[in-house]
Structure formats: structure tokens, C-alpha cells
Design a protein around this motif. Structure first.
Motif, PDB file in Angstrom:
ATOM      1  N   MET A 171     -19.171   1.443 -28.969  1.00 19.73           N
ATOM      2  CA  MET A 171     -19.542   0.000 -28.732  1.00 19.73           C
ATOM      3  C   MET A 171     -18.530  -0.625 -29.429  1.00 19.73           C
ATOM      4  SD  MET A 171     -23.594  -0.482 -29.279  1.00 19.73           S
ATOM      5  CE  MET A 171     -24.633   0.993 -28.491  1.00 19.73           C
ATOM      6  N   ASN A 172     -18.533  -2.018 -29.132  1.00 20.09           N
ATOM      7  CA  ASN A 172     -17.376  -2.828 -29.556  1.00 20.09           C
ATOM      8  C   ASN A 172     -17.241  -2.910 -31.099  1.00 20.09           C
ATOM      9  OD1 ASN A 172     -16.790  -3.336 -27.018  1.00 20.09           O
ATOM     10  ND2 ASN A 172     -17.967  -5.052 -26.912  1.00 20.09           N
ATOM     11  N   GLY A 173     -18.431  -2.938 -31.823  1.00 20.25           N
ATOM     12  CA  GLY A 173     -18.479  -2.911 -33.259  1.00 20.25           C
ATOM     13  C   GLY A 173     -19.638  -3.771 -33.686  1.00 20.25           C
ATOM     14  N   ASP A 174     -19.872  -3.296 -35.107  1.00 17.83           N
ATOM     15  CA  ASP A 174     -20.782  -3.787 -35.596  1.00 17.83           C
ATOM     16  C   ASP A 174     -20.802  -5.306 -36.100  1.00 17.83           C
ATOM     17  OD1 ASP A 174     -21.996  -1.287 -35.968  1.00 17.83           O
ATOM     18  OD2 ASP A 174     -20.632  -1.061 -37.927  1.00 17.83           O
ATOM     19  N   LEU A 175     -22.000  -6.013 -36.084  1.00 19.15           N
ATOM     20  CA  LEU A 175     -21.969  -7.110 -36.620  1.00 19.15           C
ATOM     21  C   LEU A 175     -22.355  -7.407 -38.013  1.00 19.15           C
ATOM     22  CD1 LEU A 175     -24.094  -8.965 -33.373  1.00 19.15           C
ATOM     23  CD2 LEU A 175     -21.709  -9.216 -34.083  1.00 19.15           C
ATOM     24  N   ASP A 218     -34.373   1.567 -19.146  1.00 16.15           N
ATOM     25  CA  ASP A 218     -33.545   1.567 -20.415  1.00 16.15           C
ATOM     26  C   ASP A 218     -32.323   2.389 -20.224  1.00 16.15           C
ATOM     27  OD1 ASP A 218     -35.726   0.080 -21.661  1.00 16.15           O
ATOM     28  OD2 ASP A 218     -36.732   1.753 -22.773  1.00 16.15           O
ATOM     29  N   LEU A 219     -32.868   3.758 -19.800  1.00 20.54           N
ATOM     30  CA  LEU A 219     -31.249   4.366 -19.689  1.00 20.54           C
ATOM     31  C   LEU A 219     -30.283   3.928 -18.967  1.00 20.54           C
ATOM     32  CD1 LEU A 219     -33.145   7.972 -19.400  1.00 20.54           C
ATOM     33  CD2 LEU A 219     -31.947   6.941 -21.486  1.00 20.54           C
ATOM     34  N   GLU A 220     -30.815   3.305 -17.928  1.00 12.42           N
ATOM     35  CA  GLU A 220     -29.697   2.623 -16.779  1.00 12.42           C
ATOM     36  C   GLU A 220     -28.941   1.672 -17.655  1.00 12.42           C
ATOM     37  OE1 GLU A 220     -32.223   1.646 -13.476  1.00 12.42           O
ATOM     38  OE2 GLU A 220     -32.665   3.654 -12.915  1.00 12.42           O
ATOM     39  N   TYR A 221     -29.917   0.656 -18.292  1.00  7.30           N
ATOM     40  CA  TYR A 221     -28.991  -0.459 -18.961  1.00  7.30           C
ATOM     41  C   TYR A 221     -28.480   0.142 -19.964  1.00  7.30           C
ATOM     42  CZ  TYR A 221     -28.728  -4.633 -21.827  1.00  7.30           C
ATOM     43  OH  TYR A 221     -28.228  -5.659 -22.298  1.00  7.30           O
ATOM     44  N   LEU A 222     -28.595   1.056 -20.815  1.00  3.91           N
ATOM     45  CA  LEU A 222     -27.933   1.638 -22.025  1.00  3.91           C
ATOM     46  C   LEU A 222     -26.478   2.135 -21.489  1.00  3.91           C
ATOM     47  CD1 LEU A 222     -27.716   2.728 -24.878  1.00  3.91           C
ATOM     48  CD2 LEU A 222     -28.550   4.807 -24.290  1.00  3.91           C
ATOM     49  N   CYS A 223     -26.676   2.662 -20.253  1.00  2.00           N
ATOM     50  CA  CYS A 223     -25.449   3.522 -19.833  1.00  2.00           C
ATOM     51  C   CYS A 223     -24.407   2.426 -19.284  1.00  2.00           C
ATOM     52  CB  CYS A 223     -25.740   4.711 -18.542  1.00  2.00           C
ATOM     53  SG  CYS A 223     -26.663   6.002 -19.377  1.00  2.00           S
ATOM     54  N   MET A 224     -25.001   1.430 -18.570  1.00  4.39           N
ATOM     55  CA  MET A 224     -24.292   0.492 -17.822  1.00  4.39           C
ATOM     56  C   MET A 224     -23.727  -0.569 -18.942  1.00  4.39           C
ATOM     57  SD  MET A 224     -23.554  -0.309 -14.745  1.00  4.39           S
ATOM     58  CE  MET A 224     -22.374  -1.527 -14.292  1.00  4.39           C
ATOM     59  N   PHE A 225     -23.971  -0.692 -19.939  1.00  2.00           N
ATOM     60  CA  PHE A 225     -23.830  -1.690 -20.840  1.00  2.00           C
ATOM     61  C   PHE A 225     -23.211  -1.264 -22.326  1.00  2.00           C
ATOM     62  CE2 PHE A 225     -26.351  -4.218 -17.798  1.00  2.00           C
ATOM     63  CZ  PHE A 225     -25.275  -4.960 -17.359  1.00  2.00           C
ATOM     64  N   TYR A 226     -23.240   0.047 -22.492  1.00  2.00           N
ATOM     65  CA  TYR A 226     -23.135   0.395 -23.804  1.00  2.00           C
ATOM     66  C   TYR A 226     -21.413   0.193 -23.988  1.00  2.00           C
ATOM     67  CZ  TYR A 226     -22.657   3.813 -27.594  1.00  2.00           C
ATOM     68  OH  TYR A 226     -22.278   4.359 -28.919  1.00  2.00           O
ATOM     69  N   GLU A 227     -20.683   0.311 -23.344  1.00  2.09           N
ATOM     70  CA  GLU A 227     -19.306  -0.248 -23.553  1.00  2.09           C
ATOM     71  C   GLU A 227     -18.845  -1.618 -23.522  1.00  2.09           C
ATOM     72  OE1 GLU A 227     -17.096   2.084 -24.539  1.00  2.09           O
ATOM     73  OE2 GLU A 227     -18.269   3.887 -24.469  1.00  2.09           O
ATOM     74  N   ALA A 286     -23.277  -3.353 -30.637  1.00  2.00           N
ATOM     75  CA  ALA A 286     -24.554  -2.544 -30.904  1.00  2.00           C
ATOM     76  C   ALA A 286     -25.716  -3.203 -31.257  1.00  2.00           C
ATOM     77  CB  ALA A 286     -24.229  -1.626 -32.352  1.00  2.00           C
ATOM     78  N   ARG A 287     -25.577  -4.582 -31.911  1.00  2.00           N
ATOM     79  CA  ARG A 287     -26.871  -5.391 -32.087  1.00  2.00           C
ATOM     80  C   ARG A 287     -27.431  -5.650 -30.993  1.00  2.00           C
ATOM     81  NH1 ARG A 287     -26.677  -7.832 -36.913  1.00  2.00           N
ATOM     82  NH2 ARG A 287     -26.117  -5.681 -37.405  1.00  2.00           N
ATOM     83  N   THR A 288     -26.585  -6.217 -30.034  1.00  2.00           N
ATOM     84  CA  THR A 288     -27.001  -6.734 -28.782  1.00  2.00           C
ATOM     85  C   THR A 288     -27.658  -5.680 -28.202  1.00  2.00           C
ATOM     86  OG1 THR A 288     -25.248  -8.192 -28.603  1.00  2.00           O
ATOM     87  CG2 THR A 288     -26.538  -7.844 -26.563  1.00  2.00           C
ATOM     88  N   MET A 289     -27.251  -4.479 -27.816  1.00  5.26           N
ATOM     89  CA  MET A 289     -27.988  -3.307 -27.166  1.00  5.26           C
ATOM     90  C   MET A 289     -29.141  -2.982 -27.922  1.00  5.26           C
ATOM     91  SD  MET A 289     -27.595  -1.207 -24.538  1.00  5.26           S
ATOM     92  CE  MET A 289     -25.894  -1.450 -24.136  1.00  5.26           C
ATOM     93  N   ALA A 290     -29.303  -2.927 -29.076  1.00  7.13           N
ATOM     94  CA  ALA A 290     -30.432  -2.613 -29.898  1.00  7.13           C
ATOM     95  C   ALA A 290     -31.491  -3.802 -29.526  1.00  7.13           C
ATOM     96  CB  ALA A 290     -30.276  -2.518 -31.449  1.00  7.13           C
TER      97      ALA A 290
END
Length: 96
Positions: free
Chosen positions: A1-5, A43-52, A56-60
Motif C-alpha cells: 500500500m502507499n504508506g501508513d498514516l 470485500d475481496l473484490e474491493y481489497l484486490c481492486m484498490f489495495y495498490e 492502509a488506513r483507508t482500506m481498513a
């Protein structure tokens, strides 16, 4: 992921938010509403689509799970060769 907040000490303390040594938010029931529940296909579709794309915080927050759980799940899916499968499922829903 891009980085931690990084944590925001004043507001985080008021909200009862704590971080581990990697600056990942620890479990908090208000933010991690799906904690302990299995990932749905959505959830898995969203995770795989937007992980990159998402940090990290937004995904969580979007999935209601901790940052660590999201990272571990993505890594597992990647090792099993399933990331593209779930990305394609997400894209297919958009085109329907």
C-alpha cells in the motif's frame, strides 16, 4: 500500500485510538466493525481492486478490518494467484 498514516496524538487519544510499533491502528470496535468475520466476496473484490491505490488506513476503514488483517489477506490472495481473479470480478460488476 502507499504508506501508513501517522497517528494524530490529540484527537486519537480522545477517540481511544492506539497504534502498534508499525503505526498501524490497533483493533477498535467503532472502526473495525467486521473484525473476526470472514471476508465476503465483495470485500475481496474491493481489497484486490484498490489495495495498490488506497492507503492502509483507508482500506481498513472501508472493510471494517485492521490494517494488518487487510495486508495479510492480500498477501495470501496474491500468493494463491487470486488477485487478478477478484479484480476481474469487480470490473465485471462495473460493466454490467
Amino acid at each position: 500500500m502507499n504508506g501508513d498514516l501517522r497517528p494524530h496524538p490529540e484527537s486519537d487519544a480522545a477517540d481511544g485510538i492506539e497504534y502498534d510499533r508499525h503505526y498501524r491502528m490497533k483493533y477498535h470496535p467503532q472502526f473495525h466493525f467486521s473484525h473476526g468475520q470472514p471476508f465476503s466476496d465483495d470485500d475481496l473484490e474491493y481489497l484486490c481492486m484498490f489495495y495498490e491505490i488506497d492507503d492502509a488506513r483507508t482500506m481498513a476503514f472501508a472493510l471494517g478490518k485492521t490494517e494488518h488483517v487487510c495486508r495479510v489477506k492480500y498477501s495470501t490472495l496474491k500468493n494463491r494467484g487470486l488477485v487478478e481473479y477478484y479484480q476481474n470480478r469487480y470490473k465485471q460488476k462495473l460493466s454490467d
